[in-house]
Design an enzyme around this catalytic site. Sequence first.
Site, PDB file in Angstrom:
ATOM      1  N   ILE A  20       0.855  -1.178   0.000  1.00  0.00           N
ATOM      2  CA  ILE A  20       0.000   0.000   0.000  1.00  0.00           C
ATOM      3  C   ILE A  20       0.893   1.229   0.000  1.00  0.00           C
ATOM      4  O   ILE A  20       1.796   1.350   0.825  1.00  0.00           O
ATOM      5  CB  ILE A  20      -0.913   0.034   1.241  1.00  0.00           C
ATOM      6  N   CYS A  21       0.682   2.112  -0.963  1.00  0.00           N
ATOM      7  CA  CYS A  21       1.406   3.389  -1.018  1.00  0.00           C
ATOM      8  C   CYS A  21       2.920   3.156  -1.031  1.00  0.00           C
ATOM      9  O   CYS A  21       3.437   2.408  -1.847  1.00  0.00           O
ATOM     10  CB  CYS A  21       0.953   4.259   0.156  1.00  0.00           C
ATOM     11  N   THR A  22       3.646   3.752  -0.084  1.00  0.00           N
ATOM     12  CA  THR A  22       5.109   3.649  -0.085  1.00  0.00           C
ATOM     13  C   THR A  22       5.615   2.315   0.432  1.00  0.00           C
ATOM     14  O   THR A  22       6.830   2.107   0.498  1.00  0.00           O
ATOM     15  CB  THR A  22       5.734   4.779   0.746  1.00  0.00           C
TER      16      THR A  22
END
Length: 359
Positions: A127-129
Site C-alpha cells: 500500500i502506497c510507499t
Amino acid sequence: MSGFARSHTASPDTQPPRRVLMLVYEDAQILDIAGPVQLLSAAIDVAAGAPAYAVELVAERRGPVGTTSGLSLTAGKSFADLTEEDLSSIDTFIVSGGNGSRVEMENEALLEFTRRAAAPARRVVSICTGAVILAAAGLLDGRRAATHWAYAPTMRKRFPNVAVDDDAIYVRDGKFWTSAGVTAGMDLALALIEEDLGRDMALTLARHHVMYLMRPGGQSQFSAQLAAQHVGNERLARICAYIIENPCADLSVPALAALAAMSERSFARHFVSETGFTPAQFVERARLDEACRRLAGGNASLDAVSADAGFGAAERMRRAFIRHLGVTPGRYRERFRTSRRDAPLPQGISGNAHLHSHL
C-alpha cells in the site's frame, strides 16, 4: 489480542477464512492499514456464510506500533513468533506504507522477514510507499509497480530495475499488487475482494463504505479536482473551479484567458506552472471526471452524458476514456455503476462493521 483477530470454526465442507498478514512499523500511515483491513474484515464469503478473511498485524516487535497520526495499533505477533509453517498458510501478505518506510527500507531484519513472508504467499501487496520496502527486498526487480506519486522519482532512481508507474491507482504484475497513496489502498483492497469473491461483493462493500466508485487500476492518480487543490494563485484557482463547475462552457484558451484578465500566452504559461497541465489537458480531465460521475451514478444515454460533460459528440468522449482509462464509457458504466442504493447487504454485513479488535 494475539493470533488472528477473527476466528472461525469451519465445518468439514467449509473453507476457513483466507489468512492475511499485514506488516506494520513505526510511523506507518494509519489509513494505509485501517482502510484495507476494514474492507477485508467486512467481506463475507456468501457460500460459506462466514468472514472471508482473517487479518493479523505483524511487526518487528509484538505490541504497540506508533503511526504518523499519533495513534497506536497493536501488532499481535513479532517476526520471531512466525515459523515457516505459520507463513506457509498465508494467503495474502500486505506491506503498509507511510513515512516510516524510508527508514524501514534500510532495516535488514524487516527486509528479510518480507522475503520470508512473500515467498509462500499466494499474493503479495503493498500500500502506497510500502512498495519501496518490496523493492528494497528485491521482490519487484523486473516488474511494474505503483507507489505514491511523490515517492515515484525517488523509487525510480533508487531501484532502476523496477518499472515505476507513477500515474496508476494500482498495478498487478504476477502475484504482486502495488498501489498509489492512501485511499488507493482501499481501491486495491476492493480489487482483491473482487478477484476472490466476485464483483457483487466488491460493489456491495463499496456502497456500504460510501466509496463513490471502484476505480480501475489503470486510472490516473490525478484528476482535475486534485490538481486544482494545489493551485496557489488565487486567480487561477478561480479559473480551475470555473472549469470544473462548468464543463459545458466555452473553455478555450481565449475564453479562459479573458476570464482571468490575462493575455493568452501568459495565461497558458502560468496555468501549466500552477497545475502541471496545459489548459486543454485540464479541461479534458475535468470533463472526464464529470462523465465518470454521471456514468457511475445515473442511467442517461451515452450521448446525453457526453453532452452534459462538455464533450459534445459521444465519439469524442469515447476517445478520451480510452486514452486516459483504457476502457470505453459503456464498459466503465457496466463495471462501476453505483446508482443502486437499495441493494441489500449480504448476510453478515451490518451497519456496525468494525475493525478487528487488535486495531
